[in-house]
Design a protein around this motif. Structure first.
Motif, PDB file in Angstrom:
ATOM      1  N   UNK A 301       1.004  -1.323  -0.130  1.00 48.29           N
ATOM      2  CA  UNK A 301       0.186   0.102   0.416  1.00 48.29           C
ATOM      3  C   UNK A 301       1.141   0.890  -0.143  1.00 48.29           C
ATOM      4  N   UNK A 302       0.604   2.469  -1.105  1.00 44.73           N
ATOM      5  CA  UNK A 302       1.335   3.551  -1.246  1.00 44.73           C
ATOM      6  C   UNK A 302       0.929   3.966   0.171  1.00 44.73           C
ATOM      7  N   UNK A 303       1.633   5.688   0.471  1.00 45.20           N
ATOM      8  CA  UNK A 303       0.961   6.398   1.203  1.00 45.20           C
ATOM      9  C   UNK A 303       0.343   7.379   0.729  1.00 45.20           C
ATOM     10  N   UNK A 304      -0.374   8.191   1.154  1.00 42.01           N
ATOM     11  CA  UNK A 304      -1.394   8.862   0.550  1.00 42.01           C
ATOM     12  C   UNK A 304      -0.842   9.869  -0.196  1.00 42.01           C
ATOM     13  N   UNK A 305      -0.898  10.882  -1.612  1.00 41.77           N
ATOM     14  CA  UNK A 305      -0.651  11.985  -1.963  1.00 41.77           C
ATOM     15  C   UNK A 305      -1.490  13.137  -2.703  1.00 41.77           C
ATOM     16  N   UNK A 306      -1.753  14.454  -2.549  1.00 41.34           N
ATOM     17  CA  UNK A 306      -2.731  15.086  -1.799  1.00 41.34           C
ATOM     18  C   UNK A 306      -3.187  15.450  -4.104  1.00 41.34           C
ATOM     19  N   UNK A 307      -4.854  15.473  -4.373  1.00 41.58           N
ATOM     20  CA  UNK A 307      -4.448  15.832  -5.847  1.00 41.58           C
ATOM     21  C   UNK A 307      -4.171  16.386  -6.575  1.00 41.58           C
ATOM     22  N   UNK A 308      -3.914  16.947  -7.769  1.00 45.05           N
ATOM     23  CA  UNK A 308      -3.809  15.107  -8.936  1.00 45.05           C
ATOM     24  C   UNK A 308      -2.371  14.645  -8.489  1.00 45.05           C
ATOM     25  N   UNK A 444       7.734  -1.544  -5.539  1.00 43.15           N
ATOM     26  CA  UNK A 444       8.346  -0.246  -4.874  1.00 43.15           C
ATOM     27  C   UNK A 444       6.500   0.417  -4.019  1.00 43.15           C
ATOM     28  N   UNK A 445       5.850  -0.208  -4.172  1.00 47.17           N
ATOM     29  CA  UNK A 445       4.082  -0.023  -3.647  1.00 47.17           C
ATOM     30  C   UNK A 445       3.899   1.359  -4.319  1.00 47.17           C
ATOM     31  N   UNK A 446       3.825   1.610  -5.425  1.00 48.43           N
ATOM     32  CA  UNK A 446       3.728   2.974  -6.304  1.00 48.43           C
ATOM     33  C   UNK A 446       2.036   3.468  -5.909  1.00 48.43           C
ATOM     34  N   UNK A 447       2.178   4.312  -5.712  1.00 44.24           N
ATOM     35  CA  UNK A 447       1.445   5.106  -6.572  1.00 44.24           C
ATOM     36  C   UNK A 447      -0.326   5.764  -7.122  1.00 44.24           C
TER      37      UNK A 447
END
Length: 613
Positions: A301-308, A444-447
């Protein structure tokens, strides 16, 4: 009718079939399913007589023609159309003989047989098949050497469909097709007039094109009536009954065993104990299908990124400064599940490579999150793998600090066991390569996970495991696939790649399928103008026109000779009525052949005129 009777066969000591049998009536469409490695392709080779059975028998009607796609057509100078036409060997032989025959009797026989086998519509039928499999009209007269191996596999498929064998064996035919081609094939198989057996893990194809499922499991064959979904439901119910019976049997065994354990050494109960031991021996468990442990894919699971996470503004992408797609203004957020629709060659893979960072934007701007990690599964797996390395070598390069045990655990989590971990990639099966590529793409747990035809070579259970993994995955997904079942369960947004643009498709997949299967007149109107045919193509068309002219001239000569014969008064004397009727019949046959030949000549002239414009 295809009859498989009590067959036995093993590979290197490993039994694939033991007393297996099934009967498939003529004209039936059957899907052959089973886990990878169980022997489905081997069964096809046994049916074709390429392998020798160790026991049992496989029989087909005397004289029945068996056809299939073994490999891609050679990269020759022969045009696609002529390659497909040559698959009908009888027609090809008769057409060649028609150009050289001089005997009026033989010419009449040839023309009659050509009419019987509908030889005069052959070009139109071959062109229709090529078009359905994704080839534009102007490509039909291009040489096979102009196309890649994947496209030549389509030509091989077109050839076997055109030859219309009595028993058609297709092994994963949609692996080289886009969604549009796969849907066309579904409809073609429904109308195919002879028996079809198709190995496929495409649930949609097996639900819409076949009327029975032949299941290979535990070295046995079981024929189920109905579509794949019907088979799955019937089999699940059978398994449930078998499991219930096994639980009941185990309870009986436990009850009898408890009596034996208590009393087998007491003289007064010895007879009863021995009796119960015999009863236990007779209580054998029901032979339920042995389900191989299904290893579910587990994506980190990847960490959350700000959209977009990606934004495109008026961007263009292509090759050698020539844009394939332009005016791209798109946005991708981390919770997006996007399916790319559109024919092969329209730019789906090009867009995937742009988003993956494999191609730069020619113009405009592409903005990505600074921490964005992208996983990319290439349609052609060997583009991402090293044939002379093992799976463990691949992971060791990516994770040099991890222990061998940890690396092997990662491989095992994607269904690659200890032996496969140390096998050169070149020797792995297609499904094993796909699993390794998925592991590398997600390690690498891609977003953002970009998957270009990920289900090719995966069996049904692995496809369902992939659906589960993608459903649970918290990153964005860009998906290119001909598997409508996968698209329907995973994607919640549809982008249509067409005519150099990418636009949202606001309807659902069923609407898109209906659009493709509807009249193709609108599609023709919207098609980009094709490239001008090459000089070689025009030369080939001129040669075809000359051949047609020569054929018409020869038939005109035959017509004049027969007309002269029929004009002879002696033919109408008493007692020659039978001979007169024979000559009149031959004259009618040659006239019919002349009409057809003139139609072919006009068609060839029309194609040449269009090419020279």
């Amino acid at each position: 009718m295809l009859r498989i009777s009590d067959i036995t066969y093993a590979v290197e000591g490993r039994p694939l079939f033991e007393g297996a049998g099934a009967t498939i009536p003529g004209g039936h469409k059957v899907g052959l399913v089973g886990r990878n490695g169980t022997g489905k392709t081997t069964l096809f080779r046994l049916i074709r007589g390429e392998l020798t059975l160790e026991g049992g028998d496989i029989s087909v009607p005397r004289g029945a023609r068996i056809g299939g796609v073994a490999q891609e057509v050679p990269a020759s100078s022969t045009s696609l159309l002529n390659t497909v036409l040559a698959a009908d060997t009888e027609r090809a032989s008769l057409m060649e003989e028609a150009d050289t025959a001089t005997d009026p009797h033989r010419i009449a026989e040839i023309q009659t047989r050509l009419t019987d086998i509908d030889a005069w519509s052959a070009e139109a039928r071959a062109s229709s098949i090529l078009k359905g499999l994704g080839f534009d009209d102007f490509q039909h007269i291009m040489p096979c050497s102009d196309f890649s191996g994947g496209w030549r596999m389509r030509v091989a498929l077109a050839a076997v469909l055109f030859s219309a064998p009595d028993l058609l064996l297709l092994d994963e035919p949609t692996n080289y097709l886009d969604l549009e081609g796969a849907l066309w094939l579904e409809q073609y198989l429904v109308k195919y007039p002879h028996t079809v057996i198709i190995i496929s893990h495409d649930r949609g194809l097996l639900n819409r094109s076949v009327g029975a499922i032949l299941h290979l499991e535990d070295r046995k064959l079981t024929l189920y009536t109905g579509t794949y979904d019907t088979f799955a439901e019937t089999r699940a119910a059978r398994l449930a009954v078998a499991e219930a019976e096994n639980r009941k049997t185990e309870a009986q065994r436990a009850h009898l065993q408890s009596f034996v354990d208590r009393f087998r050494y007491k003289a007064s109960k010895a007879v009863q104990a021995q009796s119960r031991i015999k009863m236990i021996e007779k209580l054998k468990p029901i032979n339920t299908p042995q389900e191989a442990a299904l290893r579910a894919f587990s994506f980190p699971e990847p960490e959350e990124l700000s959209p977009p996470i990606i934004a495109l503004e008026s961007a263009a992408v292509g090759y050698d400064d020539v844009p394939v797609l332009s005016r791209l203004t798109l946005r991708i957020d981390q919770d997006d599940r996007i399916a790319l629709l559109g024919k092969n060659g329209q730019g789906k893979s090009t867009l995937s490579k742009l988003l993956a960072g494999r191609l730069p934007a020619l113009t405009g701007r592409m903005t990505t999150s600074s921490k964005l990690r992208i996983g990319y599964f290439a349609q052609h797996q060997m583009d991402e793998l090293h044939a002379d390395e093992t799976p463990i070598d691949h992971l060791r390069r990516l994770r040099p600090g991890e222990t061998p045990a940890r690396l092997r655990a990662r491989l095992a989590g994607f269904g690659l066991n200890a032996d496969q971990a140390d096998t050169l990639v070149a020797k792995l099966s297609g499904g094993q390569k796909a699993r390794l590529t998925l592991l590398i793409a997600t390690i690498d747990a891609p977003h953002l996970l970009i998957l270009d035809e990920p289900t090719n070579h995966l069996d049904m259970e692995s496809r369902e495991a992939l659906v589960d993994a993608l459903t649970a995955y918290s990153g964005a997904v860009i998906l290119v696939s001909h598997d409508m079942h996968l698209l329907g369960l995973v994607a919640d947004r549809l982008w249509l790649v067409k005519n150099g643009r990418v636009e949202p498709f606001e309807q659902d997949l069923d609407a898109y399928r209906k659009l493709l299967l509807a009249s193709d007149a609108p599609a023709k109107a919207e098609k980009p103008k094709p490239k001008r045919p090459s000089r070689d193509v025009i030369t080939a068309l001129r040669s075809e026109v000359r051949k047609c002219e020569q054929r018409v001239e020869k038939l005109n000569e035959m017509r004049d000779k027969l007309a002269k014969k029929l004009a002879d008064p002696a033919l109408y004397e008493d007692g020659k009525l039978g001979e007169m009727e024979v000559w009149q019949k031959k004259y009618a046959e040659v006239m019919n052949g002349l009409d057809r030949a003139e139609a072919m000549w006009l068609s060839a002239l029309d194609k040449l005129e269009k090419a020279e414009v």
